[in-house]
Design a protein around this motif. Sequence first.
Motif, PDB file in Angstrom:
ATOM      1  N   ALA A   1       0.920  -1.173   0.069  1.00  0.00           N
ATOM      2  CA  ALA A   1      -0.027   0.390   0.091  1.00  0.00           C
ATOM      3  C   ALA A   1       1.410   1.148  -0.078  1.00  0.00           C
ATOM      4  O   ALA A   1       2.000   1.334   0.610  1.00  0.00           O
ATOM      5  N   GLY A   2       0.691   2.323  -0.949  1.00  0.00           N
ATOM      6  CA  GLY A   2       1.169   3.119  -0.917  1.00  0.00           C
ATOM      7  C   GLY A   2       2.012   3.320  -1.761  1.00  0.00           C
ATOM      8  O   GLY A   2       3.648   4.187  -1.312  1.00  0.00           O
ATOM      9  N   SER A   3       2.322   2.286  -2.500  1.00  0.00           N
ATOM     10  CA  SER A   3       3.623   2.498  -3.195  1.00  0.00           C
ATOM     11  C   SER A   3       3.294   2.729  -5.063  1.00  0.00           C
ATOM     12  O   SER A   3       4.228   1.795  -5.684  1.00  0.00           O
ATOM     13  N   VAL A   4       2.187   2.749  -5.587  1.00  0.00           N
ATOM     14  CA  VAL A   4       1.585   2.406  -6.156  1.00  0.00           C
ATOM     15  C   VAL A   4       1.489   3.655  -7.757  1.00  0.00           C
ATOM     16  O   VAL A   4       0.563   5.291  -6.667  1.00  0.00           O
ATOM     17  N   SER A   5       2.087   4.682  -8.582  1.00  0.00           N
ATOM     18  CA  SER A   5       1.848   5.760  -8.897  1.00  0.00           C
ATOM     19  C   SER A   5       0.261   6.370 -10.266  1.00  0.00           C
ATOM     20  O   SER A   5       0.344   7.386 -10.042  1.00  0.00           O
ATOM     21  N   GLY A   6      -0.342   5.388  -9.589  1.00  0.00           N
ATOM     22  CA  GLY A   6      -1.307   5.207 -11.057  1.00  0.00           C
ATOM     23  C   GLY A   6      -2.260   4.309 -10.992  1.00  0.00           C
ATOM     24  O   GLY A   6      -1.911   3.127 -11.175  1.00  0.00           O
ATOM     25  N   VAL A   7      -3.574   4.535 -11.102  1.00  0.00           N
ATOM     26  CA  VAL A   7      -4.368   3.341 -10.875  1.00  0.00           C
ATOM     27  C   VAL A   7      -5.585   3.752 -11.789  1.00  0.00           C
ATOM     28  O   VAL A   7      -6.096   4.815 -12.300  1.00  0.00           O
ATOM     29  N   LEU A   8      -5.528   3.107 -13.023  1.00  0.00           N
ATOM     30  CA  LEU A   8      -6.648   3.241 -14.549  1.00  0.00           C
ATOM     31  C   LEU A   8      -8.043   2.675 -14.184  1.00  0.00           C
ATOM     32  O   LEU A   8      -7.743   1.428 -14.278  1.00  0.00           O
ATOM     33  N   LEU A   9      -9.469   2.585 -14.146  1.00  0.00           N
ATOM     34  CA  LEU A   9     -10.085   2.190 -14.393  1.00  0.00           C
ATOM     35  C   LEU A   9     -11.113   2.786 -15.502  1.00  0.00           C
ATOM     36  O   LEU A   9     -11.905   3.707 -15.220  1.00  0.00           O
ATOM     37  N   ASP A  10     -11.660   1.913 -16.932  1.00  0.00           N
ATOM     38  CA  ASP A  10     -11.792   1.895 -17.897  1.00  0.00           C
ATOM     39  C   ASP A  10     -13.316   1.078 -17.505  1.00  0.00           C
ATOM     40  O   ASP A  10     -13.242   0.385 -18.122  1.00  0.00           O
ATOM     41  N   LEU A  11     -14.294   1.777 -17.248  1.00  0.00           N
ATOM     42  CA  LEU A  11     -15.486   0.532 -16.422  1.00  0.00           C
ATOM     43  C   LEU A  11     -16.578   0.395 -17.665  1.00  0.00           C
ATOM     44  O   LEU A  11     -16.268   1.187 -19.008  1.00  0.00           O
ATOM     45  N   GLY A  12     -16.926  -0.424 -17.432  1.00  0.00           N
ATOM     46  CA  GLY A  12     -18.667  -1.155 -18.414  1.00  0.00           C
ATOM     47  C   GLY A  12     -18.109  -2.131 -19.101  1.00  0.00           C
ATOM     48  O   GLY A  12     -16.878  -2.533 -18.846  1.00  0.00           O
ATOM     49  N   VAL A  13     -19.173  -2.423 -20.397  1.00  0.00           N
ATOM     50  CA  VAL A  13     -18.155  -3.352 -21.268  1.00  0.00           C
ATOM     51  C   VAL A  13     -17.759  -3.256 -22.392  1.00  0.00           C
ATOM     52  O   VAL A  13     -18.123  -2.418 -22.631  1.00  0.00           O
ATOM     53  N   SER A  14     -16.738  -4.450 -23.180  1.00  0.00           N
ATOM     54  CA  SER A  14     -15.761  -3.815 -23.923  1.00  0.00           C
ATOM     55  C   SER A  14     -16.388  -3.646 -24.920  1.00  0.00           C
ATOM     56  O   SER A  14     -18.025  -5.064 -25.091  1.00  0.00           O
ATOM     57  N   SER A  15     -16.006  -3.186 -26.292  1.00  0.00           N
ATOM     58  CA  SER A  15     -16.753  -3.303 -27.344  1.00  0.00           C
ATOM     59  C   SER A  15     -16.828  -4.481 -28.001  1.00  0.00           C
ATOM     60  O   SER A  15     -17.636  -5.367 -28.239  1.00  0.00           O
ATOM     61  N   PRO A  16     -15.232  -5.267 -27.833  1.00  0.00           N
ATOM     62  CA  PRO A  16     -15.540  -6.912 -28.041  1.00  0.00           C
ATOM     63  C   PRO A  16     -16.820  -8.184 -27.388  1.00  0.00           C
ATOM     64  O   PRO A  16     -16.840  -8.635 -28.098  1.00  0.00           O
ATOM     65  N   GLN A  17     -17.156  -7.001 -26.249  1.00  0.00           N
ATOM     66  CA  GLN A  17     -17.901  -8.109 -25.431  1.00  0.00           C
ATOM     67  C   GLN A  17     -19.236  -7.835 -26.173  1.00  0.00           C
ATOM     68  O   GLN A  17     -19.710  -8.503 -25.866  1.00  0.00           O
ATOM     69  N   LEU A  18     -19.376  -6.759 -26.873  1.00  0.00           N
ATOM     70  CA  LEU A  18     -21.216  -5.901 -26.882  1.00  0.00           C
ATOM     71  C   LEU A  18     -20.719  -7.145 -28.240  1.00  0.00           C
ATOM     72  O   LEU A  18     -22.042  -7.274 -28.517  1.00  0.00           O
ATOM     73  N   ASP A  19     -19.957  -7.284 -29.016  1.00  0.00           N
ATOM     74  CA  ASP A  19     -20.191  -7.286 -30.148  1.00  0.00           C
ATOM     75  C   ASP A  19     -19.895  -9.073 -30.885  1.00  0.00           C
ATOM     76  O   ASP A  19     -20.223  -9.562 -32.448  1.00  0.00           O
ATOM     77  N   ASP A  20     -19.740  -9.875 -29.447  1.00  0.00           N
ATOM     78  CA  ASP A  20     -19.580 -11.050 -30.133  1.00  0.00           C
ATOM     79  C   ASP A  20     -20.985 -11.504 -29.344  1.00  0.00           C
ATOM     80  O   ASP A  20     -21.224 -11.594 -28.282  1.00  0.00           O
ATOM     81  N   PRO A  21     -21.773 -11.543 -30.546  1.00  0.00           N
ATOM     82  CA  PRO A  21     -23.240 -12.394 -30.110  1.00  0.00           C
ATOM     83  C   PRO A  21     -22.949 -13.894 -29.033  1.00  0.00           C
ATOM     84  O   PRO A  21     -24.135 -14.188 -28.010  1.00  0.00           O
ATOM     85  N   GLU A  22     -22.141 -14.511 -28.611  1.00  0.00           N
ATOM     86  CA  GLU A  22     -22.072 -15.506 -28.098  1.00  0.00           C
ATOM     87  C   GLU A  22     -21.666 -15.050 -26.485  1.00  0.00           C
ATOM     88  O   GLU A  22     -22.111 -16.093 -25.650  1.00  0.00           O
ATOM     89  N   ARG A  23     -21.640 -14.311 -26.108  1.00  0.00           N
ATOM     90  CA  ARG A  23     -21.296 -13.910 -24.965  1.00  0.00           C
ATOM     91  C   ARG A  23     -22.789 -12.828 -23.752  1.00  0.00           C
ATOM     92  O   ARG A  23     -22.582 -13.062 -23.386  1.00  0.00           O
ATOM     93  N   GLY A  24     -23.670 -12.434 -25.108  1.00  0.00           N
ATOM     94  CA  GLY A  24     -24.712 -12.514 -24.663  1.00  0.00           C
ATOM     95  C   GLY A  24     -24.922 -10.799 -24.185  1.00  0.00           C
ATOM     96  O   GLY A  24     -26.194 -10.851 -23.442  1.00  0.00           O
TER      97      GLY A  24
END
Length: 329
Positions: free
Chosen positions: A104-127
């Motif tokens: 803890a206290g040793s990380v310079s940055g955290v990135l969170l890009d939320l939600g569902v990604s394009s490959p997940q949305l575009d693949d019908p098998e993922r539903g």
Amino acid sequence: MTPGDSSSVTAGQALHRSVLLDQAVALLMVRSDGRYVDGTFGRGGHSRLILRHLEGEGRLLGIDKDPEAVRFGETLAAEDGRFVVYHGSFADMADATAAQGWDAGSVSGVLLDLGVSSPQLDDPERGFSFMSNGPLDMRMDPTRGLSAAQWLNTAREQEIADVIWRYGEERFSRRIARSVVRQRDEEPLVTTRQFAELVRQAVPKKEKHKHPATRTFQAVRIFINRELDDLEAGLAQAVDLLEPGGRLVVISFHSLEDRIVKRFMRDLSRGPQLPRGLPVTAREVAPPFRLVGKALKASEPEIEENVRARSAVMRVLERRADTEGESIS
């Protein structure tokens, strides 16, 4: 492809464009030799650009629930020894970083890009999408937990209505839930097209330019993947990891996510709200975090190129350089 060559990654016929790519990485990277966490690796758009800017002892940890994303991460790890990928939720960030020996206290940055990604949305098998037919799954990690179909075919009517209202803000949630129960009594729900048509018929008033199933699909997906619970846990763990001067960058895509992020960052940047007249100095009550700029949205050219960027909102929080890394958990 070498690390950081592009913001777009091709997987079969699926193309994923990282939203607010340059802006996010520029605001995230406070030092080139730091440790960074990409909590939503996806197809590695942000990670590859971060790696381009890393120098010296700089390291990057990617995290993702999706086994397919992890496979992309393993390929990137084989290309670049400064990168490692972890299969799990960013709500497991404390465990993932501890496995790397990062305190803890040793990380310079955290990135969170939320939600569902394009490959997940575009693949019908993922539903995930009602735009094409496929199994009604919606799990970001198909190896764990109940699928959307399993839950919809077994949950109580009231629970279904509550989920659709809470996470989709759908005013016809009760009608939709009743239709689900009636349908499954005759035949189980198994496909996205079947579920989308059920919702379409249950919603008496249609919104212009919006499919009637939009809110309901969003609600069920958020519930199945525990997205808001994971977000709250991930935010708390992220700020505990930050070193003085380190930053948390979050990109959200709908109001429920952004509301949580906005409130979380606002509260930390305000510091403790104490009654007037207490004998304390300004330094003793100074907040350990500060907001970096205002909320940022995608530009018109980016939205024209990638329509999914239109709802993106990016917020940035920084641990002040003159404070100790006290835990907020």
